[in-house]
Design an enzyme around this catalytic site. Structure first.
Site, mmCIF file in Angstrom:
data_model
loop_
_atom_site.group_PDB
_atom_site.id
_atom_site.type_symbol
_atom_site.label_atom_id
_atom_site.label_comp_id
_atom_site.label_asym_id
_atom_site.label_seq_id
_atom_site.Cartn_x
_atom_site.Cartn_y
_atom_site.Cartn_z
ATOM 1 N N ARG A 7 0.831 -1.210 0.000
ATOM 2 C CA ARG A 7 0.000 0.000 0.000
ATOM 3 C C ARG A 7 0.855 1.246 0.000
ATOM 4 O O ARG A 7 1.843 1.331 0.708
ATOM 5 C CB ARG A 7 -0.841 0.009 1.280
ATOM 6 C CG ARG A 7 -2.231 -0.466 1.036
ATOM 7 C CD ARG A 7 -3.212 0.078 2.034
ATOM 8 N NE ARG A 7 -2.961 -0.291 3.409
ATOM 9 C CZ ARG A 7 -3.684 0.178 4.411
ATOM 10 N NH1 ARG A 7 -4.655 1.036 4.190
ATOM 11 N NH2 ARG A 7 -3.437 -0.207 5.643
ATOM 12 N N ASP A 56 -4.124 -7.595 14.016
ATOM 13 C CA ASP A 56 -5.044 -6.561 14.512
ATOM 14 C C ASP A 56 -5.192 -6.665 16.031
ATOM 15 O O ASP A 56 -5.228 -5.654 16.734
ATOM 16 C CB ASP A 56 -6.403 -6.697 13.815
ATOM 17 C CG ASP A 56 -6.284 -6.478 12.305
ATOM 18 O OD1 ASP A 56 -5.400 -5.714 11.888
ATOM 19 O OD2 ASP A 56 -7.070 -7.081 11.547
ATOM 20 N N ARG A 85 -2.159 -5.257 17.720
ATOM 21 C CA ARG A 85 -2.185 -3.787 17.774
ATOM 22 C C ARG A 85 -3.071 -3.315 18.916
ATOM 23 O O ARG A 85 -2.692 -2.425 19.680
ATOM 24 C CB ARG A 85 -2.685 -3.229 16.434
ATOM 25 C CG ARG A 85 -1.643 -3.362 15.357
ATOM 26 C CD ARG A 85 -2.088 -2.772 14.042
ATOM 27 N NE ARG A 85 -0.942 -2.744 13.124
ATOM 28 C CZ ARG A 85 -1.026 -2.914 11.802
ATOM 29 N NH1 ARG A 85 -2.198 -3.121 11.226
ATOM 30 N NH2 ARG A 85 0.059 -2.873 11.052
ATOM 31 N N HIS A 99 -10.010 -7.546 7.467
ATOM 32 C CA HIS A 99 -8.796 -6.789 7.755
ATOM 33 C C HIS A 99 -8.897 -5.464 7.004
ATOM 34 O O HIS A 99 -8.308 -5.269 5.961
ATOM 35 C CB HIS A 99 -7.583 -7.587 7.275
ATOM 36 C CG HIS A 99 -6.274 -6.968 7.621
ATOM 37 N ND1 HIS A 99 -5.959 -6.557 8.901
ATOM 38 C CD2 HIS A 99 -5.183 -6.697 6.871
ATOM 39 C CE1 HIS A 99 -4.738 -6.063 8.893
ATOM 40 N NE2 HIS A 99 -4.254 -6.128 7.684
ATOM 41 N N ARG A 127 -6.706 -0.834 1.169
ATOM 42 C CA ARG A 127 -6.324 -2.203 0.832
ATOM 43 C C ARG A 127 -7.095 -2.655 -0.406
ATOM 44 O O ARG A 127 -6.609 -3.440 -1.203
ATOM 45 C CB ARG A 127 -6.606 -3.136 2.008
ATOM 46 C CG ARG A 127 -5.711 -2.862 3.210
ATOM 47 C CD ARG A 127 -5.956 -3.846 4.332
ATOM 48 N NE ARG A 127 -5.084 -3.606 5.473
ATOM 49 C CZ ARG A 127 -5.406 -2.873 6.521
ATOM 50 N NH1 ARG A 127 -6.584 -2.294 6.584
ATOM 51 N NH2 ARG A 127 -4.564 -2.719 7.512
HETATM 52 N N1 APR Z 1 5.719 -13.711 -7.496
HETATM 53 C C1 APR Z 1 6.571 -13.665 -6.449
HETATM 54 N N2 APR Z 1 6.866 -12.525 -5.800
HETATM 55 C C2 APR Z 1 6.303 -11.392 -6.238
HETATM 56 C C3 APR Z 1 5.392 -11.374 -7.321
HETATM 57 C C4 APR Z 1 5.114 -12.602 -7.950
HETATM 58 N N3 APR Z 1 4.285 -12.686 -8.979
HETATM 59 N N4 APR Z 1 4.987 -10.099 -7.490
HETATM 60 C C5 APR Z 1 5.586 -9.352 -6.558
HETATM 61 N N5 APR Z 1 6.388 -10.129 -5.796
HETATM 62 C C6 APR Z 1 7.245 -9.753 -4.687
HETATM 63 C C7 APR Z 1 7.945 -8.419 -4.877
HETATM 64 O O1 APR Z 1 9.067 -8.525 -5.727
HETATM 65 C C8 APR Z 1 8.327 -8.085 -3.439
HETATM 66 O O2 APR Z 1 9.629 -8.560 -3.114
HETATM 67 O O3 APR Z 1 6.482 -9.582 -3.516
HETATM 68 C C9 APR Z 1 7.287 -8.822 -2.605
HETATM 69 C C10 APR Z 1 6.385 -7.902 -1.800
HETATM 70 O O4 APR Z 1 7.176 -7.305 -0.852
HETATM 71 P P1 APR Z 1 7.062 -5.775 -0.438
HETATM 72 O O5 APR Z 1 6.896 -4.956 -1.666
HETATM 73 O O6 APR Z 1 8.181 -5.485 0.485
HETATM 74 O O7 APR Z 1 5.667 -5.736 0.316
HETATM 75 P P2 APR Z 1 5.366 -6.149 1.836
HETATM 76 O O8 APR Z 1 5.451 -4.949 2.689
HETATM 77 O O9 APR Z 1 6.168 -7.346 2.181
HETATM 78 O O10 APR Z 1 3.838 -6.531 1.738
HETATM 79 C C11 APR Z 1 3.428 -7.732 1.165
HETATM 80 O O11 APR Z 1 1.287 -7.453 2.090
HETATM 81 O O12 APR Z 1 0.421 -5.506 2.901
HETATM 82 C C12 APR Z 1 0.295 -6.508 1.971
HETATM 83 O O13 APR Z 1 -0.740 -6.285 -0.037
HETATM 84 C C13 APR Z 1 0.402 -5.923 0.624
HETATM 85 O O14 APR Z 1 1.183 -7.084 -1.257
HETATM 86 C C14 APR Z 1 1.580 -6.550 -0.036
HETATM 87 C C15 APR Z 1 1.970 -7.672 0.879
#
Ligand code: APR
Length: 317
Positions: free
Chosen positions: A92, A158, A161, A185, A98
């Site tokens: 996000r 949640d 928190r 959520h 979300r």
């Molecule tokens: N296959 C594998 N990994 C992927 C893919 C995919 N198709 N698409 C994206 N990713 C990886 C990204 O490269 C990144 O390393 O998913 C990871 C997501 O990590 P972050 O960007 O650091 O996000 P994060 O804070 O870990 O949150 C993960 O949780 O809050 C939710 O929806 C939010 O998608 C987010 C998830």
């Protein structure tokens, strides 16, 4: 330090974490540290899962844990996993809900789930990607798994928190505070003060109503509060919540935790995933527990679940 014997080696579990980003890496680290089994990190960005895995494995001698941590781009590395945690997606950004992430993350979660299921047809899938309750439903549908093998993480975070805010309010250790936050959520989540206690004492006996409501609202806004500061989603508490659920499954602890589970009429909610108290063990969602709710509490819970009906419809369900 615990050294694995040959017998234990045979029984070692395998936990794969898809998405080696902030939450995935935090969860993988804590799972390795708890020695729940061998950990595999998967991502699409070459070098990231491999590099983070190597770094984590090198923490073993310092933190004294024996766990194999590997990183890969290829799902072959996840073959035969007992548990697969999906955190892959787009995080996000400030101002985004979300739900804004719906289509982007549905595409990612859909293809990831197909790959996961091919390699680990008997695994339990744990979802973290947002919008959580919709993504969990989506993964369940794509996987073709029985619903007890697809569960979403939301309520543990949640509730954590809410527990933290109560500990600040009362100046009491977080250890003594147990909280129950149900529902989706999102902004409609349902903190339940009557079922939130300080070592058995319900908080309405300890904290004035307006203060409880302020803490409940801060809990509902808990994700956004961090996004506004950090400019991306929080990850320490979310990663730890995944690791706690992983522990309940891998060690078959049968914890009673609020998790997103598929409802089939419980609480008057049918064919939706939403946060309810469940028994979480080796078989995944082993029981959905129906607690007594007031008319208001039940109404809030049903309203929260219904808000996700539209999201599921947008995905064609
Ligand atoms: N296959 C594998 N990994 C992927 C893919 C995919 N198709 N698409 C994206 N990713 C990886 C990204 O490269 C990144 O390393 O998913 C990871 C997501 O990590 P972050 O960007 O650091 O996000 P994060 O804070 O870990 O949150 C993960 O949780 O809050 C939710 O929806 C939010 O998608 C987010 C998830």
């Amino acid at each position: 330090m615990h050294v694995f014997t040959m017998e234990e080696e045979v029984a070692r579990k395998k936990i794969s974490v898809i998405g080696a980003g902030n939450v995935g890496a935090t969860a993988a680290f804590l799972i390795a540290q708890k020695q729940l089994g061998d950990v595999v990190l998967i991502d699409i960005v070459d070098g990231v899962p491999q590099g983070k895995a190597l770094d984590m494995a090198q923490m073993g001698p310092v933190e004294l844990f024996d766990a194999a941590v590997d990183g890969d781009l290829d799902y072959g590395a996840t073959a035969g996993s007992d548990l697969v945690i999906i955190t892959s997606g787009s995080p996000r950004k400030p101002g985004m809900t979300r739900e804004d992430l719906l289509h982007t993350n549905a595409n990612i979660v859909g293809s990831v789930t197909e790959n996961v299921v091919k390699q680990s047809p008997d695994c339990i899938i744990m979802m973290l990607t947002n919008p959580l309750d919709i993504m969990t439903y989506h993964a369940w549908k794509v996987s073709g798994f029985p619903s007890h093998r697809v569960v979403g993480q939301a309520g543990v975070l949640d509730s954590a928190r809410f527990r933290y805010f109560i500990s600040l309010e009362l100046g009491v250790s977080v250890e003594d505070i147990h909280a129950l936050v149900l529902g989706g959520h999102g902004d409609t989540m349902v903190p339940l003060p009557r079922y939130t206690t300080v070592n058995g004492i319900p908080i309405p006996q300890l904290i004035p109503e307006d203060r409880i409501e302020a803490m409940a609202q801060r809990t509902r806004d808990g994700g956004a509060e961090i996004v506004n500061l950090l400019k991306t989603s929080g990850y320490y508490a979310a990663g730890a919540s995944l690791a706690q659920m992983a522990e309940a499954i891998i060690l078959d602890k049968k914890r009673l935790l609020p998790c997103s589970a598929h409802l089939t009429g419980q609480y008057g909610i049918d064919d939706l995933y939403t946060g309810v108290p469940i028994k979480l063990g080796g078989n995944g969602v082993e029981e959905i527990i129906e607690i007594e709710l007031t008319e208001d509490e039940l109404g809030f819970l049903q309203h929260s679940a219904q808000t996700y009906r539209e999201g599921i419809a947008l995905l064609g369900y």
